[in-house]
Enzyme design. Structure first.
Site, short mmCIF file in Angstrom:
data_model
loop_
_atom_site.label_atom_id
_atom_site.label_comp_id
_atom_site.label_asym_id
_atom_site.label_seq_id
_atom_site.Cartn_x
_atom_site.Cartn_y
_atom_site.Cartn_z
N SER A 242 57.36 10.68 -0.56
CA SER A 242 56.25 10.52 -1.86
C SER A 242 56.74 9.66 -2.43
O SER A 242 56.73 8.05 -2.01
CB SER A 242 56.41 11.71 -2.76
OG SER A 242 55.28 11.89 -3.53
N ARG B 43 50.64 17.58 -15.48
CA ARG B 43 51.63 18.49 -14.50
C ARG B 43 50.82 19.37 -13.69
O ARG B 43 50.81 19.49 -12.33
CB ARG B 43 52.83 19.03 -15.10
CG ARG B 43 53.56 20.02 -14.17
CD ARG B 43 54.41 19.14 -13.08
NE ARG B 43 55.27 20.03 -12.25
CZ ARG B 43 55.96 19.50 -11.24
NH1 ARG B 43 55.60 18.34 -10.66
NH2 ARG B 43 56.71 20.33 -10.66
N ASP C 155 48.25 17.11 3.76
CA ASP C 155 48.56 16.76 2.70
C ASP C 155 47.20 15.89 1.92
O ASP C 155 46.57 14.87 2.42
CB ASP C 155 49.60 15.59 2.84
CG ASP C 155 50.09 14.93 1.41
OD1 ASP C 155 49.65 14.88 0.66
OD2 ASP C 155 51.16 14.31 1.64
N HIS D 15 51.14 18.53 0.40
CA HIS D 15 52.39 17.42 0.27
C HIS D 15 53.74 17.91 -0.18
O HIS D 15 54.54 17.55 0.59
CB HIS D 15 51.74 16.86 -0.99
CG HIS D 15 52.66 15.60 -1.44
ND1 HIS D 15 52.75 14.35 -0.67
CD2 HIS D 15 53.50 15.34 -2.41
CE1 HIS D 15 53.68 13.45 -1.18
NE2 HIS D 15 54.13 14.26 -2.23
N ASP D 16 53.87 19.26 -0.80
CA ASP D 16 55.09 19.70 -1.06
C ASP D 16 55.95 20.06 0.07
O ASP D 16 57.05 20.61 -0.13
CB ASP D 16 55.07 20.81 -2.08
CG ASP D 16 55.17 20.21 -3.51
OD1 ASP D 16 55.26 18.80 -3.80
OD2 ASP D 16 54.92 20.83 -4.70
#
Length: 393
Positions: free
Chosen positions: A181, A253, A347, A380-381
């Site tokens: 990332s 967030r 992603d 993505h994580d």
């Protein structure tokens, strides 16, 4: 969203008792690690000065970092593992005094694991501009006050330079660098700027440059923070607990999480389930996915700093390996060391097209012979969660 949680309130079916205890009481104005707080496993670089891409100077900066394993006599077994946007130097280990969260890559690094600390000396620094021990907006400036809004603008290239300075201080001239990332941006820049120092490169779920779409998503998050009246133009450090820019930072967030996770995971995990048994249609209840986002926003403000978030996201917006070079492709072609490029298929933050461009453009050997595509419901994580799939590459 209520940031004050009493000790006698009950955790929900989606939040464990341990997680609930972490959120009891009002959060401080900043979740940054501050001088005088427990050091934990941190070490600190020697103070250094550097000229930024903007032309400004930053004086007496330092990086917090952690290490695992032992540096051999030849000093050729070092692995520099860099962290993503909201990570820090605590790459592996439990949460505890000085470390609000457990290591973000537990299961990948350690004795007899994929990055074997019986063989390798692993270093993870907290990024310049961060808030967990490295010089950043919550640090004291030369006048003895928090830098706050006066902290200089940084680029990914500036931060890569600071990592290179740390490795010089440690006397390590050649090393492997790995980053996912935001950290993948740093890893690319380090390898292009300091090719003689990098022996192998790993770039996970990262783009060669930030696209207009990504900059737009980032900009909305930053505006959420700046529009919080408690942000006070970046001068909130003296605010009492509960009166920092928590709503803006938590909202940023929550926005980010929607890009870190995949629609598939959220739909399958939460569906249209209500939080507890209170209907969001006929009563003032919430859907379970809303509660999930609330929890992570509430938790985040207790370990991060709003000004640091702005600093780091703005640095990500600057990312472009082609800036000041002939082109993106020619810059990537300067990478001659063996390179591993994994990407997450679904992603939606950094689509796999970016990793494909990196894999096709580097000038050295590609480990595995091609782009390594990882299947993960987490989006993505996945580069943080799918430890076996990532580590086995």
């Amino acid at each position: 969203m209520d940031f004050q949680i009493s000790e006698d309130s009950a955790p929900s079916e989606f939040i464990s008792e341990e997680q609930h205890r972490q959120l009891v009481g009002r959060p401080p104005a900043t979740g940054a690690w501050l001088a005088g707080d427990p050091v934990g496993h941190r070490k600190f670089s020697e103070p250094f000065s550097m000229t930024l891409e903007s032309g400004k100077q930053i004086q007496s900066a330092r990086l917090a970092f952690e290490t695992w394993g032992n540096l051999n006599a030849a000093k050729d077994n070092a692995v520099l593992v860099l962290h993503a946007l909201t990570g820090d130097s605590h790459t592996i280990g439990n949460s505890g005094e000085g470390h609000p969260t457990a290591g973000w890559w537990n299961g990948v690094i350690g004795p007899d694991l994929y990055i074997d600390t019986n063989r390798f000396f692993v270093i993870t620094p907290n990024v310049l501009g961060g808030c967990q021990g490295s010089t950043g907006p919550s640090s004291l400036d030369p006048k003895g006050r928090e830098w706050g809004a006066n902290f200089p603008q940084l680029t990914i290239r500036d931060q890569a330079q600071s990592f290179a300075i740390l490795m010089q201080q440690l006397g390590i001239e050649k090393y492997v660098v790995i980053g996912g990332s935001m950290a993948g941006m740093h890893a690319l820049e380090m390898t292009i700027e300091y090719p003689e120092r990098i022996s192998r490169l790993g770039v996970l779920a990262a783009p060669p440059y930030s696209t207009a779409d990504q900059i737009a998503l980032n900009t909305v998050q930053l505006e959420a923070i700046r529009s919080d009246e408690n942000f006070a133009g970046g001068w909130y450090y003296d605010a009492k607990p509960g009166f920092g820019p928590h709503r803006g930072l938590a909202l940023a967030r929550r926005m980010a999480l929607l890009n870190y996770r995949s629609p598939q995971e959220l739909n399958e995990r939460f569906g249209r389930t209500w939080q507890s048994q209170v209907s969001p249609i006929t009563e003032q209840g919430k859907y379970a996915v809303e509660s999930y986002l609330d929890f992570h926003g509430n938790k985040f403000v207790r370990r991060f700093d709003a000004n640091s978030y702005i600093t780091l996201v703005s640095a990500m917006n600057s990312h472009d390996v082609g800036r000041g070079r002939e082109s993106v492709v020619s810059a990537l072609h300067q990478i001659k060391c063996p390179t591993l490029v994994p990407g997450i298929e679904n992603d939606r933050l950094f689509p796999i097209s970016g990793q494909k461009l990196i894999a096709e453009s580097i000038g050295g050997p590609l480990i595995g012979g091609e782009l390594q595509i990882i299947q993960s419901e987490f989006g993505h994580d996945g580069f943080l969660i799918e430890t076996q799939a990532v580590g086995s590459r």
